[in-house]
Design a protein around this motif. Structure first.
Motif, mmCIF file in Angstrom:
data_model
loop_
_atom_site.group_PDB
_atom_site.id
_atom_site.type_symbol
_atom_site.label_atom_id
_atom_site.label_comp_id
_atom_site.label_asym_id
_atom_site.label_seq_id
_atom_site.Cartn_x
_atom_site.Cartn_y
_atom_site.Cartn_z
ATOM 1 N N ARG A 154 -39.084 -22.817 -43.381
ATOM 2 C CA ARG A 154 -39.668 -23.722 -42.100
ATOM 3 C C ARG A 154 -38.659 -23.516 -41.181
ATOM 4 N NH1 ARG A 154 -43.337 -26.920 -44.519
ATOM 5 N NH2 ARG A 154 -43.626 -27.638 -42.315
ATOM 6 N N CYS A 155 -37.377 -23.316 -41.124
ATOM 7 C CA CYS A 155 -36.097 -24.123 -39.649
ATOM 8 C C CYS A 155 -36.945 -23.271 -38.422
ATOM 9 C CB CYS A 155 -35.036 -23.215 -40.132
ATOM 10 S SG CYS A 155 -34.674 -24.428 -41.437
ATOM 11 N N GLY A 205 -31.608 -22.523 -42.417
ATOM 12 C CA GLY A 205 -31.978 -22.577 -43.463
ATOM 13 C C GLY A 205 -33.194 -22.046 -45.011
ATOM 14 N N ASN A 216 -37.681 -29.467 -43.819
ATOM 15 C CA ASN A 216 -37.758 -29.532 -44.541
ATOM 16 C C ASN A 216 -37.005 -28.799 -45.964
ATOM 17 O OD1 ASN A 216 -39.596 -27.817 -46.663
ATOM 18 N ND2 ASN A 216 -38.625 -25.914 -46.855
HETATM 19 ZN ZN LIG Z 1 -35.120 -25.037 -43.161
#
Ligand SMILES: [Zn+2]
Length: 105
Positions: free
Chosen positions: A26-27, A23, A8
């Motif tokens: 989704r990380c 970040g 992402n």
């Molecule tokens: Zn991410």
């Protein structure tokens, strides 16, 4: 170490290890296993060090605060509060530097 990447936002696992920062939300999905590993490693280490008698009271306070932040970060991750999590990550990172300076982690 194999370097995973969050599809992402492009954050690398190696950069997470370096900075402790993710970040994007989704990380956490991309690096779940590693994040849990890192957290439990740090917690074990801090716990172990916390038991050594040469720790000053202030050291113990810092370690307790560190563990509290790690637990809070995990809670945020589980509850999906990623902006809180990012904020806590910054605090953890600052505290980590202090603990490293003192040779506690
Ligand atoms: Zn991410």
């Amino acid at each position: 170490m194999n370097d995973k990447i969050c599809k992402n936002c492009g954050t690398r696992l190696s950069s997470y290890y370096r900075t402790g920062m993710l970040g994007c939300p989704r990380c956490y999905d991309a690096f779940t296993v590693e994040i849990v590993d890192t957290l439990s490693n740090i917690q074990n280490k801090a716990y172990h060090v916390g038991k050594t008698p040469k720790c000053s009271t202030e050291d113990k306070k810092l370690l307790a605060e560190y563990r509290r932040l790690l637990a809070a970060k995990e809670t945020c991750a589980i509850e999906g509060r990623f902006s809180d999590m990012a904020e806590i990550s910054r605090d953890i990172f600052a505290l980590q530097e202090e603990l490293k300076k003192r040779g506690l982690i």
